[in-house]
Each structure stands twice: as C-alpha cells, then as structure tokens.
Design a protein around this motif. Structure first.
Motif: not given
Length: 359
Positions: A34-37, A54-65
């Motif tokens: 469950r990877v968050v990018v 990452l396909d199924r291993r990607a849980a979502g992204i947080f593009p706000r750094a």
C-alpha cells in the motif's frame, strides 16, 4: 590522526542512468503493498506516473509537499496516509518532498523509498525538520532515514539550470560543514572532498549544457556523497542560520544555503584550517583564493544569487532578529557561538544580505 568513531547509516542505493526501471523490484523488496507517492504540486504528473507503474501496490498520491515542511501540512499528510492504509512512502522530488515523507514516517514508522530529482541530499540523512509558528525545528531519528534511494540522473535532465546550481551549492554546504564537524572522521572527510569536487566540476558544464548526461551523473554522484556526510556528522553555524532564515522568513531553501555558505565558511575559517585546505583542494583554488571566496565565486560565476536582498521576503532590519534567534539555540560550531558572538553573527548576515565577497 585523531581518534574517531564511525557508524555507517543503513540504506540501499541504486545509482545510474535508467535506475528507475528497478522501482517495482525495490518496492517488492521492501514488502510494500500500500504505497503512497509524495511530491510537490509541480511534480504531480511524474508522481502519478510512478503510481501507475506500481499498479495494485499504489494506494494513492499526496502531491502537496512545500518548503520547510509546515506542521499543518504534516498533520494532513499523516491523516491521509492513515486513511489510505499506507505501508510505504515513495518520495519523488527534492528536499521538500523527502522532508514531508520523513515527517510522516516519524510518527507512523513507515519505510521510505526516495527518488531524488534535485541535489538536496536529504534522502541520505536521518535528519528531519518541521516548521511551526515561524520556527523550524530539526532532529535526528533512524526511523526517517530512507530504506532505499534510487538515483537516476535521467530524472534530473530537466532540472532548471538555476535550481541545479543552487541545489548543488546546498549539497556542497553539507560536505563543507562536515569537514569541521566535531564528530567528523577520515571516511567522511574523503567523501566530503570528493562530493565537493564532483559538484563543482559539474556546475559550469550544466550551466552551458543543461542536458549533458555525464555532468548530470557527476552532480548527482556528488550530491549523494555530500548528503551521506550530512547524515553521518553534526551540523554547525551554516545550517543553523539557514534553518533560522528559512523557517522564520520562509526564504527559498537552496538559495539561502547558496548565499550563506561563503559567509559562514569565512566566519569559521581561522578555527578550521584543515577543512579550508580540503575545500580549496576540491575546488582547485589552492594558493589562488580562500575557500570562502572560491565558494562565492562558484555560485556567482554560475548565475546563482549571492545576496539575501535579491531573494525577497527579508529586509535588512530583520537581520538583527535572525542573529538573536541564531545565538539563542546554537548548533555546535568550531568557532564558539554564544550571546557574546551575536554582533559578529549580525555582521555575517549583513555581508550575506549585501552579497559582499569574503576574503
């Protein structure tokens, strides 16, 4: 040779053109499902591409750094990681993104895989920093050291020239201070000198030809070495001043490091002569100019700012407050910093504000 203690930091490095092709394998080695990018808003596209790979291993992204890792954003990012059931963080970008990953990992104890696209070096350190109420607080914790770092020079080919130079100067600052750290050792000194040499040699090439693959690889190699030095030894006055100016006045991170470095090196030079000799040797200026002057020239000659006043966000009158903050909670430094040094620190900041070339 003085006695020393050397502890290597754990971590896996995958380096080279096309190294990103190992992403899926490296995530699998971490056992992540469950990877968050993470990324900055400007890197949202590449972050999305990473998630798709990452396909199924990607849980979502947080593009706000964002710069300086504000605590309000950290709270939101931690909540989102919990909501997504994250078991790993992939930090795609520079120091701001890696810094956010560290802030999340500090509380949630998640492994980090870093994919640097600048020369910040944060990916090689267990150092974290967060800003709240106009004050940037830093610390060290092994939980925030990325488990894996993928260094792919191809990802830096489009890094703007201006940021390439200031980010490179930021990396050099890590190594320069490492050369006179109280907990330094011969291994870190070798890495510091080689890191400075590699970056200083790459910068003029990148200014002329930003897509030169060899120069990009040399710069990223240098950044890795300089970041490793920072991760193994303590920080001193230069980093204290940059943390103060960045956290209190929200000045751009790499640019502040670029401006302050020559002035801080000049301030410490009489108390760290062996370190100065190594810096001069790495820059190829032995007998021609001092370490401080050579660093100033390296930045100026490659188009980087050398004066705080051109950065905006801070007035000359603010420097007195910055000097007060710097001596209230000083880092160790070869030249002792206490209340009695407050005026000398103020003069250092004035020289940095006006961009005065040190001797």
């Amino acid at each position: 040779m003085k006695a020393f203690i050397y502890n290597s930091q754990p971590g896996r490095v995958v380096f080279g053109s096309g190294a990103l092709e190992s992403l899926e394998q490296e995530v699998e080695l971490l056992g992540a499902e469950r990877v968050v990018v993470l990324s900055t808003p400007g890197q949202q596209g590449p972050a999305q591409a990473i998630a798709q790979r990452l396909d199924r291993r990607a849980a979502g992204i947080f593009p706000r750094a964002v710069m300086h890792v504000p605590m309000a954003l950290v709270s939101e990012a931690r909540a989102e990681a919990r909501r997504l059931g994250a078991d790993c963080l992939v930090a795609m970008g520079g120091g701001s993104t890696v810094g956010l990953a560290k802030a999340i990992a500090l509380e949630l104890d998640l492994p980090i895989l870093a994919i640097p696209t600048t020369y910040a070096g944060s990916e090689m350190t267990p150092i974290y920093g967060m800003t709240e109420g106009g004050v940037k607080k830093t610390g060290k914790d092994p939980r925030v050291l990325p488990r894996t770092v993928i260094y792919d020079p191809d990802l830096t080919l489009r890094l703007p020239v201006a940021l390439s130079i200031t980010s490179g100067m930021n990396a050099i600052a890590h190594a320069a201070e490492g050369l006179y750290a109280k907990d330094g050792n011969p291994i870190m000194a070798m890495m510091a000198e080689e890191g400075i040499r590699a970056l200083a040699g790459a910068m003029p090439v990148l200014r002329r030809q930003p897509t030169d693959a060899d120069a990009r690889a040399d710069a990223l190699y240098g950044a890795w070495l300089c970041g490793t030095v920072l991760g193994n030894v303590g920080m001193a006055l230069h980093h204290k001043l940059c943390h103060t100016l960045g956290g209190t006045f929200n000045l751009p991170h790499a640019e502040v490091h670029t401006v302050i470095l020559p002035q801080a090196i000049a301030f410490n030079a009489p108390f760290a002569r062996p370190a100065m000799a190594r810096i001069e040797r790495a820059l190829g200026t032995q007998g021609a100019s001092s370490a401080a002057a050579a660093l100033f020239d390296l930045a100026r000659d490659n188009g980087a700012p050398v004066a705080l006043k051109v950065l905006g966000g801070i007035a000359e009158a603010d420097l007195a407050h910055a000097a007060d903050l710097a001596v209230q909670a000083p880092y160790w430094n070869p030249r002792q910093i206490d209340a009695g040094q407050r005026d000398a620190i103020h003069q250092l900041l004035l020289a940095a504000y006006h961009g005065i070339r040190p001797d």
